[in-house]
Write a protein that holds these residues in place. Sequence first.
Motif, mmCIF file in Angstrom:
data_model
loop_
_atom_site.group_PDB
_atom_site.id
_atom_site.type_symbol
_atom_site.label_atom_id
_atom_site.label_comp_id
_atom_site.label_asym_id
_atom_site.label_seq_id
_atom_site.Cartn_x
_atom_site.Cartn_y
_atom_site.Cartn_z
ATOM 1 N N SER A 165 -2.337 3.353 -2.496
ATOM 2 C CA SER A 165 -2.150 3.427 -1.042
ATOM 3 C C SER A 165 -3.478 3.232 -0.318
ATOM 4 O O SER A 165 -4.532 3.100 -0.937
ATOM 5 C CB SER A 165 -1.572 4.787 -0.657
ATOM 6 N N GLY A 166 -3.394 3.261 0.993
ATOM 7 C CA GLY A 166 -4.596 3.150 1.801
ATOM 8 C C GLY A 166 -4.489 4.011 3.043
ATOM 9 O O GLY A 166 -3.390 4.370 3.476
ATOM 10 N N LEU A 167 -5.622 4.368 3.596
ATOM 11 C CA LEU A 167 -5.695 5.119 4.849
ATOM 12 C C LEU A 167 -5.799 4.118 5.986
ATOM 13 O O LEU A 167 -6.736 3.315 6.024
ATOM 14 C CB LEU A 167 -6.910 6.049 4.842
ATOM 15 N N ASP A 168 -4.851 4.166 6.895
ATOM 16 C CA ASP A 168 -4.868 3.284 8.061
ATOM 17 C C ASP A 168 -5.519 3.987 9.239
ATOM 18 O O ASP A 168 -5.096 5.084 9.626
ATOM 19 C CB ASP A 168 -3.446 2.865 8.443
ATOM 20 N N LEU A 169 -6.543 3.367 9.790
ATOM 21 C CA LEU A 169 -7.134 3.802 11.050
ATOM 22 C C LEU A 169 -6.704 2.756 12.067
ATOM 23 O O LEU A 169 -7.420 1.793 12.350
ATOM 24 C CB LEU A 169 -8.660 3.903 10.926
ATOM 25 N N ALA A 170 -5.487 2.933 12.553
ATOM 26 C CA ALA A 170 -4.797 1.895 13.329
ATOM 27 C C ALA A 170 -5.552 1.483 14.584
ATOM 28 O O ALA A 170 -5.646 0.293 14.884
ATOM 29 C CB ALA A 170 -3.392 2.365 13.680
ATOM 30 N N ASP A 171 -6.095 2.447 15.315
ATOM 31 C CA ASP A 171 -6.790 2.105 16.553
ATOM 32 C C ASP A 171 -8.077 1.334 16.307
ATOM 33 O O ASP A 171 -8.638 0.726 17.215
ATOM 34 C CB ASP A 171 -7.072 3.362 17.384
ATOM 35 N N LEU A 172 -8.551 1.351 15.066
ATOM 36 C CA LEU A 172 -9.742 0.587 14.691
ATOM 37 C C LEU A 172 -9.372 -0.680 13.931
ATOM 38 O O LEU A 172 -10.241 -1.426 13.507
ATOM 39 C CB LEU A 172 -10.674 1.448 13.828
ATOM 40 N N ASN A 173 -8.058 -0.883 13.736
ATOM 41 C CA ASN A 173 -7.552 -2.034 12.989
ATOM 42 C C ASN A 173 -8.196 -2.094 11.598
ATOM 43 O O ASN A 173 -8.727 -3.130 11.190
ATOM 44 C CB ASN A 173 -7.788 -3.326 13.764
ATOM 45 N N LEU A 174 -8.130 -0.957 10.899
ATOM 46 C CA LEU A 174 -8.838 -0.814 9.643
ATOM 47 C C LEU A 174 -7.960 -0.104 8.616
ATOM 48 O O LEU A 174 -7.316 0.894 8.930
ATOM 49 C CB LEU A 174 -10.115 0.003 9.896
ATOM 50 N N ARG A 175 -7.930 -0.636 7.404
ATOM 51 C CA ARG A 175 -7.232 0.002 6.280
ATOM 52 C C ARG A 175 -8.243 0.207 5.157
ATOM 53 O O ARG A 175 -8.939 -0.726 4.759
ATOM 54 C CB ARG A 175 -6.067 -0.850 5.788
ATOM 55 N N ILE A 176 -8.306 1.444 4.654
ATOM 56 C CA ILE A 176 -9.269 1.785 3.615
ATOM 57 C C ILE A 176 -8.501 2.149 2.346
ATOM 58 O O ILE A 176 -7.736 3.114 2.337
ATOM 59 C CB ILE A 176 -10.155 2.967 4.040
ATOM 60 N N PRO A 177 -8.667 1.396 1.266
ATOM 61 C CA PRO A 177 -7.966 1.707 0.016
ATOM 62 C C PRO A 177 -8.391 3.082 -0.519
ATOM 63 O O PRO A 177 -9.577 3.438 -0.453
ATOM 64 C CB PRO A 177 -8.414 0.603 -0.940
ATOM 65 N N LEU A 178 -7.430 3.845 -1.044
ATOM 66 C CA LEU A 178 -7.767 5.141 -1.612
ATOM 67 C C LEU A 178 -8.755 5.007 -2.755
ATOM 68 O O LEU A 178 -9.612 5.875 -2.938
ATOM 69 C CB LEU A 178 -6.502 5.877 -2.080
ATOM 70 N N THR A 179 -8.653 3.932 -3.508
ATOM 71 C CA THR A 179 -9.595 3.746 -4.612
ATOM 72 C C THR A 179 -11.033 3.628 -4.091
ATOM 73 O O THR A 179 -11.971 4.013 -4.773
ATOM 74 C CB THR A 179 -9.242 2.500 -5.439
ATOM 75 N N ARG A 180 -11.194 3.140 -2.895
ATOM 76 C CA ARG A 180 -12.527 3.039 -2.274
ATOM 77 C C ARG A 180 -12.985 4.405 -1.765
ATOM 78 O O ARG A 180 -14.146 4.786 -1.906
ATOM 79 C CB ARG A 180 -12.474 2.016 -1.138
ATOM 80 N N ILE A 181 -12.065 5.164 -1.155
ATOM 81 C CA ILE A 181 -12.391 6.502 -0.639
ATOM 82 C C ILE A 181 -12.827 7.411 -1.784
ATOM 83 O O ILE A 181 -13.797 8.148 -1.674
ATOM 84 C CB ILE A 181 -11.175 7.105 0.098
ATOM 85 N N TYR A 182 -12.086 7.338 -2.910
ATOM 86 C CA TYR A 182 -12.334 8.237 -4.041
ATOM 87 C C TYR A 182 -13.202 7.605 -5.137
ATOM 88 O O TYR A 182 -13.248 8.133 -6.244
ATOM 89 C CB TYR A 182 -11.004 8.692 -4.616
ATOM 90 N N ALA A 183 -13.879 6.504 -4.853
ATOM 91 C CA ALA A 183 -14.730 5.862 -5.864
ATOM 92 C C ALA A 183 -15.774 6.847 -6.375
ATOM 93 O O ALA A 183 -16.420 7.553 -5.602
ATOM 94 C CB ALA A 183 -15.416 4.630 -5.269
ATOM 95 N N ARG A 184 -15.886 6.925 -7.708
ATOM 96 C CA ARG A 184 -16.855 7.771 -8.394
ATOM 97 C C ARG A 184 -16.607 9.269 -8.203
ATOM 98 O O ARG A 184 -17.494 10.084 -8.418
ATOM 99 C CB ARG A 184 -18.280 7.407 -7.986
ATOM 100 N N VAL A 185 -15.381 9.630 -7.771
ATOM 101 C CA VAL A 185 -15.018 11.041 -7.653
ATOM 102 C C VAL A 185 -14.190 11.394 -8.870
ATOM 103 O O VAL A 185 -13.239 10.690 -9.216
ATOM 104 C CB VAL A 185 -14.187 11.306 -6.367
ATOM 105 N N GLN A 186 -14.559 12.469 -9.537
ATOM 106 C CA GLN A 186 -13.823 12.917 -10.729
ATOM 107 C C GLN A 186 -13.044 14.170 -10.372
ATOM 108 O O GLN A 186 -13.583 15.109 -9.822
ATOM 109 C CB GLN A 186 -14.791 13.194 -11.876
ATOM 110 N N PHE A 187 -11.752 14.149 -10.735
ATOM 111 C CA PHE A 187 -10.898 15.318 -10.473
ATOM 112 C C PHE A 187 -10.901 16.220 -11.688
ATOM 113 O O PHE A 187 -10.933 15.793 -12.813
ATOM 114 C CB PHE A 187 -9.463 14.894 -10.160
#
Length: 187
Positions: A165-187
Amino acid sequence: MAAPHMKMTSQQYLSAEREAVEKSEFINGQVVAMAGAQRSHGRISTNLTQFIAAALEGTSCETFSSDMRVAAPSYQSYFYPDIVVACDSEFEDNKQDTLVNPMVIIEILSESTEAYDRGAKFLAYRQMPALRQYVMISPNAFQIESYAKSDSGVWVLTEILYPESGLDLADLNLRIPLTRIYARVQF
């Protein structure tokens, strides 16, 4: 979030905060010391700040990290969100260290602040006229809650739970993939 420890006016707070070594938030007369962040929190914040700033390059919108103070005048409060985006940034005074027109606020949750971020802080944020989206991100799993303000003023929740999935920041016309948000994060 640490316990409140001192009562003062907003002007006293701003004067002291501008000289302070460590940051504190101000909530309706109470000064609250801010706690430190864990590695995953910092990694997510860096990932998002870099991605959003690069995407908004050349526009009138700016991305700010947790060092930018945000004013919530309806609640006589000041906060340091993890990430803030504003277009045509406006500040409380000529020091330009207190933003008054955040469009997007992103908080990365922690055990010590989660209830506060979901409750009193979100209540104060909702009173900010320019705010269009409030995002809360879990540092422990693919879990994001995004509240967007509709044209009628209703806050609408979208849950984002899957890595594809991705995070949509609609008013900024921007979609951020979750894989990009959580890159290098270990659960």
